[in-house]
Design a protein around this motif. Sequence first.
Motif, mmCIF file in Angstrom:
data_model
loop_
_atom_site.group_PDB
_atom_site.id
_atom_site.type_symbol
_atom_site.label_atom_id
_atom_site.label_comp_id
_atom_site.label_asym_id
_atom_site.label_seq_id
_atom_site.Cartn_x
_atom_site.Cartn_y
_atom_site.Cartn_z
ATOM 1 N N THR A 46 46.005 31.703 44.114
ATOM 2 C CA THR A 46 44.739 31.257 43.541
ATOM 3 C C THR A 46 44.351 32.165 42.377
ATOM 4 O O THR A 46 44.804 33.306 42.277
ATOM 5 N N TYR A 47 43.492 31.643 41.537
ATOM 6 C CA TYR A 47 43.033 32.430 40.387
ATOM 7 C C TYR A 47 42.220 33.630 40.855
ATOM 8 O O TYR A 47 42.282 34.711 40.271
ATOM 9 N N ALA A 48 41.463 33.451 41.949
ATOM 10 C CA ALA A 48 40.669 34.554 42.482
ATOM 11 C C ALA A 48 41.579 35.674 42.990
ATOM 12 O O ALA A 48 41.312 36.860 42.764
ATOM 13 N N TYR A 49 42.669 35.318 43.674
ATOM 14 C CA TYR A 49 43.619 36.315 44.184
ATOM 15 C C TYR A 49 44.297 37.040 43.024
ATOM 16 O O TYR A 49 44.505 38.260 43.075
ATOM 17 N N TYR A 50 44.644 36.297 41.993
ATOM 18 C CA TYR A 50 45.266 36.882 40.799
ATOM 19 C C TYR A 50 44.387 37.968 40.203
ATOM 20 O O TYR A 50 44.865 39.037 39.808
ATOM 21 N N HIS A 51 43.086 37.739 40.154
ATOM 22 C CA HIS A 51 42.166 38.729 39.592
ATOM 23 C C HIS A 51 41.875 39.860 40.581
ATOM 24 O O HIS A 51 41.993 41.035 40.250
ATOM 25 N N ALA A 52 41.500 39.495 41.804
ATOM 26 C CA ALA A 52 40.983 40.484 42.745
ATOM 27 C C ALA A 52 42.062 41.354 43.373
ATOM 28 O O ALA A 52 41.828 42.536 43.631
ATOM 29 N N VAL A 53 43.251 40.790 43.618
ATOM 30 C CA VAL A 53 44.305 41.540 44.290
ATOM 31 C C VAL A 53 45.376 42.016 43.317
ATOM 32 O O VAL A 53 45.774 43.177 43.328
ATOM 33 N N LYS A 54 45.830 41.148 42.444
ATOM 34 C CA LYS A 54 46.868 41.527 41.496
ATOM 35 C C LYS A 54 46.306 42.238 40.265
ATOM 36 O O LYS A 54 47.055 42.824 39.493
ATOM 37 N N GLY A 55 44.984 42.161 40.076
ATOM 38 C CA GLY A 55 44.369 42.835 38.938
ATOM 39 C C GLY A 55 44.653 42.175 37.614
ATOM 40 O O GLY A 55 44.637 42.823 36.560
ATOM 41 N N GLY A 56 44.956 40.874 37.619
ATOM 42 C CA GLY A 56 45.318 40.167 36.408
ATOM 43 C C GLY A 56 44.146 39.898 35.483
ATOM 44 O O GLY A 56 42.990 39.866 35.895
#
Length: 231
Positions: free
Chosen positions: A148-158
């Motif tokens: 998800t886009y949220a996971y990409y930002h919050a966990v992967k730091g994208g």
Amino acid sequence: MIDRKAFRSLSSGLYLITAKAGDMRCGCVVNTLVQVASEPATLSVSLNKENATTAAILESGRFAATVLAEDTPMELIGTFGFHTSADTDKFAACASAVDGAEVPYVTEYGLARFSVSVTETIDVGSRHYLFVGVVEEAEVLSAGDPLTYAYYHAVKGGKTPPKAATYNNGDEAAVPGVTETAAGAPEAGKKIAWRCTICGYIEESYPDGLPEGYMCPICGAPREMFERVEL
């Protein structure tokens, strides 16, 4: 008044959109792929007008889409999201295949894939086209959780590239456990790292400063584009 933080509440996945024009294979990362009808199965996607992938879709009238898995490495996202197909063969470092129309699609870290024939192209402003098309092929590639886009930002730091349809002037949620900091000794129990302000990659190997000539391994940004953070 528009509060850009409101856009953080919109939920979406992360996908690879690929296309072919002549011998040129193109691809980019998006979070704007949406199913808009069931009979016939229809998808839409918004792409920047300057993208090489956009030009390939306009020429060919087709595109493919791969649903990315949650464990997709940032290197793959960086290749397709922060480089241009005009000078980079993005398919060289990943597994791929072609659909019935000879359009390439990425199979590595893919959960599902779609082949779409464009039926309508809508100009949605000065920077983006909305492509709407009928799904001609659909296949499950592997099991797993979608990225998800949220996971990409919050966990992967994208980060979100400026050309993306969902770019909001860099107003993105902070990454848990990462604190932007000025020069000086880190807080007790924390260590110094460097975060790329373009793609979000975090380099932990140089606590005293990035060396001369250092470039981001994900997007190729020079060391001047990194900010000091504490982990």
